[in-house]
Scaffold this active site. Structure first.
Site, PDB file in Angstrom:
ATOM      1  CG  ASP A 131      64.894  39.834  25.819  1.00 23.32           C
ATOM      2  OD1 ASP A 131      65.813  40.523  25.335  1.00 23.32           O
ATOM      3  OD2 ASP A 131      64.950  39.319  26.942  1.00 23.32           O
ATOM      4  CG  ASP A 358      69.628  46.801  21.667  1.00 21.62           C
ATOM      5  OD1 ASP A 358      68.692  46.031  21.381  1.00 21.62           O
ATOM      6  OD2 ASP A 358      69.685  47.427  22.721  1.00 21.62           O
TER       7      ASP A 358
END
Length: 480
Positions: A131, A358
């Site tokens: 993550d 991202d």
């Protein structure tokens, strides 16, 4: 309960291929070594049998189903991101709930890659969601310090097939006392709780999210074992981990916890990069590539230059501007050498805009003042093809791609403030949705909001993050 309002996780999930031949302690890593982690997509058949029923069931059967699932997880994640307001995250006990049933895991959003790591001495193996929007690495845990919520295990697993870390079996496991400065000050930004009934009580945390998913446990330090590219074993000692005892939420789908790769003092990415010159890099192949082609995340600066298809360009990495994330200073977008009229405020994080890289969000999200001119320009360039007016959620513009020739499409370029240019492949922004159907691969973010360059846009490029120099380098690559 005070709901967590951090930027939501930009999930980056990968699988570590480890071959342990020998031992290298983290304080004595030869300079020629690097740590190479294999990135395996959630939909890859290699995961069948590795992650349990929760992950491998209901795998999308068609490209359309796959894209729709990716966008659904993107939407959940980005909804939390644009509402982010950073502030102290330390909680008072009175505002936190400790009684939570054990469900499938705290909702970090659906990530696309998984990682296999080993925790403790002797090591115990876990499959984690990686993550990039989280600074805490945690696993489901069974410990004498806990409240017993994870004690009902069978052969080291919970009833829902997840592995559980048995902390008492690790000789290197050490809890962090609740009266320590580390708990009260340094971990305040990791949702540490203020409760401290005795000096030896472990420092507790309560990760909570606006969708009411949460993870509750306590902080500790332990050893994480990983493999180096030379086949040797490396042990990262005194790594901060979370020992999660109860959680609620549904997005983990069989994972045993999370690997924190965000930009913060205690994240796995930051701590590991420190051992390898402050650098890590990744290269993502086309998400439609054959299943036997792997992606990799590498800690260290020994990238393979032969894989590059062009020169490496560098731009400034704006660390800590958008906390936890890797922001870049975009100044504009051009299509066909024509710079689009986009207000500069869209790219300024200080006034509610900004852009992040991202690897966990699939599509690219643009704040409304940038989204409209980009879409208008691309619609004009594909106007010769029949537009499909049926409802193809969540895309605004799709067309019949019979006879499509991408060489006729004007190239899109992201321009950075220091002069660097990122020119993605056409297939990264005019994406395949279904047979003979292509769509413009952008999603709208209401203004003000953070724009995201997602992993499909980043594909077929090497991305190297230098946390010491605060720069990111990128170059076209085959990634094989």
């Amino acid at each position: 309960m005070k709901w967590r309002s951090v930027l939501s996780p930009l999930l980056f999930i990968f699988l570590v291929s480890v071959s342990f031949h020998g031992l290298v302690l983290c304080h004595a890593v030869p300079e020629e070594n690097e740590m190479r982690l294999e990135l395996i997509h959630r939909h890859n058949p290699q995961l069948i049998g590795k992650l349990g029923h929760g992950v491998t069931s209901n795998v999308p059967k068609t490209q359309q189903e796959r894209i729709q699932e990716l966008v659904l997880s993107d939407t959940i994640r980005h909804h939390r991101m644009i509402s982010h307001k950073r502030g102290t995250r330390r909680k008072n006990w009175e505002t936190s709930s400790i009684a939570m049933p054990m469900h499938s895991g705290a909702d970090y959003g659906n990530g696309e890659y998984f990682v296999q790591v080993r925790v403790g001495k002797p090591s115990q193996k876990f499959v984690l969601i990686a993550d990039t929007g989280s600074d805490l690495t945690w696993v489901y845990c069974n410990s004498r310090f806990g409240n017993g919520s994870t004690s009902k295990t069978h052969k080291g697993r919970l009833r829902n097939h997840r592995r559980v870390f048995h902390a008492d079996r690790s000789s290197s496991f050490e809890t962090i006392p609740c009266l320590s400065d580390m708990c009260k000050v340094q971990l305040a930004d990791l949702f540490s709780l203020s409760i401290c009934p005795t000096p030896f009580t472990p420092c507790a945390y309560d990760y909570s999210y606006m969708d009411r998913s949460a993870a509750l446990g306590f902080f500790a330090k332990d050893t994480i074992s990983v493999g180096l590219t030379n086949g040797r074993k490396m042990m990262l000692e005194n790594v901060l981990i979370g020992c999660t005892e109860s959680a609620q939420g549904s997005a983990f789908k069989g994972a045993d916890g999370a690997l924190g790769l965000g930009n913060s003092k205690y994240s796995f990415a930051t701590k590991t990069a420190e051992k390898f010159g402050g650098k890590f890099s990744y290269c993502l192949v086309d998400h439609l590539s054959p299943k036997n082609i792997s992606n990799y995340l590498i800690f260290g600066g020994n990238r393979n230059e032969q894989k590059l298809l062009g020169n490496v360009r560098y731009t400034k990495l704006l660390l800590n501007v958008i906390p936890l994330f890797y922001a870049v200073n975009v100044m504009g977008i051009s299509i066909g050498d024509l710079m689009l009229r986009i207000p500069f405020e869209v790219w300024d994080a200080n006034v509610g805009g900004g852009t992040i890289l991202d690897s966990g969000t699939s599509l690219t999200y643009l704040a409304e003042p940038a989204y409209k001119p980009v879409m208008n320009a691309l619609e004009m360039s594909t106007s010769k093809y029949e537009r499909l007016l049926s409802d193809i959620k969540p895309f605004e513009y799709c067309f019949n791609s019979t006879g499509f020739d991408e060489s006729l499409v004007p190239r899109l370029v992201f321009h950075f403030a220091d002069g660097a240019r990122f020119e993605p492949l056409v297939k990264s922004y005019i994406i395949d949705f279904a047979p003979q159907v292509k769509c413009l691969g952008f999603q709208l973010v209401s203004w003000p909001g953070t724009s995201i360059i997602g992993n499909i846009m980043q594909q077929n490029h090497l991305w190297e993050f230098d946390l010491v120099q605060s720069i990111v380098g990128f170059a076209p690559s085959s990634c094989t």
